[in-house]
Scaffold this motif. Sequence first.
Motif, short mmCIF file in Angstrom:
data_model
loop_
_atom_site.label_atom_id
_atom_site.label_comp_id
_atom_site.label_asym_id
_atom_site.label_seq_id
_atom_site.Cartn_x
_atom_site.Cartn_y
_atom_site.Cartn_z
N GLN A 1 0.84 -1.15 0.08
CA GLN A 1 0.03 -0.01 -0.02
C GLN A 1 0.75 1.31 0.28
O GLN A 1 0.37 2.41 0.35
N ALA A 2 2.03 1.18 -0.27
CA ALA A 2 2.83 2.35 -0.13
C ALA A 2 2.62 3.33 -1.59
O ALA A 2 2.02 2.88 -2.67
N SER A 3 2.52 4.54 -1.53
CA SER A 3 2.17 5.44 -2.47
C SER A 3 2.36 6.83 -2.28
O SER A 3 3.36 7.00 -1.35
N ASN A 4 2.21 7.92 -3.19
CA ASN A 4 2.58 9.27 -3.03
C ASN A 4 1.79 9.73 -1.70
O ASN A 4 2.03 10.82 -1.31
N GLU A 5 1.00 8.96 -1.28
CA GLU A 5 0.38 9.45 0.18
C GLU A 5 0.93 8.66 1.19
O GLU A 5 1.04 9.36 2.42
N HIS A 6 1.51 7.56 1.11
CA HIS A 6 2.11 6.92 2.27
C HIS A 6 3.32 6.21 1.79
O HIS A 6 3.61 5.54 0.94
N TRP A 7 4.33 6.39 2.86
CA TRP A 7 5.56 5.86 3.01
C TRP A 7 6.71 6.48 1.86
O TRP A 7 7.37 7.03 2.03
N TRP A 8 6.20 6.50 0.60
CA TRP A 8 7.09 6.92 -0.65
C TRP A 8 7.48 8.49 -0.27
O TRP A 8 8.55 8.81 -0.69
N PRO A 9 6.64 9.19 0.16
CA PRO A 9 7.06 10.88 0.24
C PRO A 9 8.16 10.85 1.37
O PRO A 9 8.75 11.99 1.14
N TRP A 10 8.31 10.05 2.18
CA TRP A 10 9.79 10.01 2.94
C TRP A 10 10.77 10.11 2.29
O TRP A 10 12.10 10.49 2.90
N CYS A 11 10.98 9.91 1.05
CA CYS A 11 11.99 9.88 0.28
C CYS A 11 12.66 11.24 -0.17
O CYS A 11 13.62 11.48 -0.35
N GLY A 12 11.75 12.28 0.13
CA GLY A 12 11.95 13.66 0.06
C GLY A 12 11.76 14.21 -1.44
O GLY A 12 12.44 15.40 -1.76
N ALA A 13 11.33 13.51 -2.37
CA ALA A 13 11.15 13.84 -3.80
C ALA A 13 9.78 14.09 -3.91
O ALA A 13 8.71 13.26 -3.82
N GLU A 14 9.59 15.43 -4.68
CA GLU A 14 8.20 16.02 -4.69
C GLU A 14 7.34 14.74 -5.97
O GLU A 14 6.15 14.67 -5.81
N ARG A 15 8.08 14.25 -6.50
CA ARG A 15 7.58 13.35 -7.50
C ARG A 15 6.87 12.26 -7.06
O ARG A 15 5.90 11.40 -7.61
N PHE A 16 7.28 11.99 -5.80
CA PHE A 16 6.71 10.73 -4.97
C PHE A 16 5.87 11.41 -3.82
O PHE A 16 5.67 10.74 -2.80
N GLY A 17 5.37 12.42 -3.80
CA GLY A 17 4.25 13.16 -2.89
C GLY A 17 4.89 13.69 -1.73
O GLY A 17 4.28 14.53 -1.17
N TRP A 18 6.15 14.11 -1.76
CA TRP A 18 6.81 14.84 -0.65
C TRP A 18 6.58 16.38 -0.93
O TRP A 18 6.45 17.01 -1.88
N ARG A 19 6.35 17.39 0.06
CA ARG A 19 5.97 18.66 -0.05
C ARG A 19 6.98 19.07 1.19
O ARG A 19 7.11 18.71 2.17
N GLU A 20 7.01 20.56 0.93
CA GLU A 20 7.72 21.52 1.69
C GLU A 20 6.97 21.16 3.07
O GLU A 20 6.02 21.30 3.33
N GLY A 21 8.15 21.21 4.17
CA GLY A 21 7.53 21.28 5.50
C GLY A 21 7.23 19.82 6.10
O GLY A 21 6.91 19.62 7.35
N VAL A 22 7.26 18.79 5.12
CA VAL A 22 6.97 17.31 5.68
C VAL A 22 8.27 16.64 5.89
O VAL A 22 9.25 16.91 5.15
#
Length: 469
Positions: A164-185
């Motif tokens: 269930q990893a996705s651009n909402e869960h787990w993947w944003p932790w990589c720090g890349a915007e294309r995987f869902g990370w946003r400034e301040g997260v």
Amino acid sequence: MLNSISRRSFMYASAFCGVSACQTNLPRAFADPVWEKAEQIRQKITPPSIPKAQFLLTDFDARGDGIFDNTAAFKAAIDACRKAGGGQIRVPDGHYLTGAIQLHSNIELNVSAGARLIFSTDPMDYPVVLTRYEGVEVMNYSPLIYARDAKNVAITGEGVLDGQASNEHWWPWCGAERFGWREGVGHQTPDRQALFEMAESGIPVEQRRFGPGHYLRPSFVEFYNCENVLVEDIHLKDSPFWNIHPVLSRNVIVRGVEVVGHGPNNDGCNPESVDHMLIENCYFDTGDDCIAIKSGRNADGRRVAVPSENILIRNCQMKAGHGGVVIGSEISGDVFNVYAEGCAMDSPDLWYMLRIKNNAMRGGVVENIHLRNIEVGQVARAVMICDFNYEEGINGPFTPVLRNVSMQSIAVKKAVRVLDSQGFAKAEIENISLKDCIFNGVSSPSLIAHTKDVALKNIYVNDALVSAL
């Protein structure tokens, strides 16, 4: 059961018979000593022995409705199985939400074709355990399925493991915007750097504590210091991080498995400091390397000092990924005796057929890497890359070593170049051999620097017989 040939394994073996499976049993007079060694390794790899007792998950109050949390049910079934001396835990058809699952000796988790294990996206459902993160030992979130110090352990069946990893869960932790990370997260970069600094400073592993409040993603399936391991026929999708990750383990089989996921660091299979492993009849369509062999990173890899060795890869299919068969970059503990045959690779999103990456911070010796009977539709970059300039490159005190790499009977329809082999002045790559290969659709010359003893025999590039690359 464990001793049967699965339907998917049979289908893959049949599909690749023309490439390899029907060519490997040559008369002894014509056998290649390199591949005789591979056969000797294969004969030593055997499936685990699991007791015949069976435990049905739904007998432990599990519900396959996709909503009910079955973490306690899995634990109860595993505890009962363990108390009885081991056996098979059967997961019937249904969708089973769960947190971390920890397996133990003499236990087989069998997931039926109509079953789907849906793993929680709440990090708090994954307790802190001993694991490795990018080649460094650490106390971190448990892998979604985990076993430590176990003997005779298996995951089988044709069901689905859904991370269930996705651009909402787990993947944003990589720090890349294309995987869902946003400034301040929050993201992994500060934690990753802190872990690497701890390892270089010799901080004891038990003090390298991450988990809650930190952002180092867990692997999907990990066997840590285990013996006699089987993963067969399972479908894995959308892992938080690496998919199948045996560490410091011996006698491991991964067979008939399908791995799909295009998230960050979604490597398909990562044998790390593993001895005697067979990967066969598998399908990889990944967001990173399809199969990446490792042995620990930098100071921590040298401290543990356990190589990956005696690994066979047969009759696998690779689609998207950074490389089909990859060694590195975390190889400070060395890699020996890797054999790949009868595989098919084809995707505009697959960078390389064979990728070996190292540098002067990792060091480590890599030798005896052999590929034969591989069919490649297309790769986006080179057929083979041997790169000592990866990440830190020459900036380090250790000398990477690579020698004895062979490719035989490789057919490629499209690649930018055949070979990209770049050592550096104090670390030359040695002894690359190409025999009976056809490379078509090649648009650029090979790049060869600080590499000696490149031998060609019966090599065609764009339909022309060549004596040099």
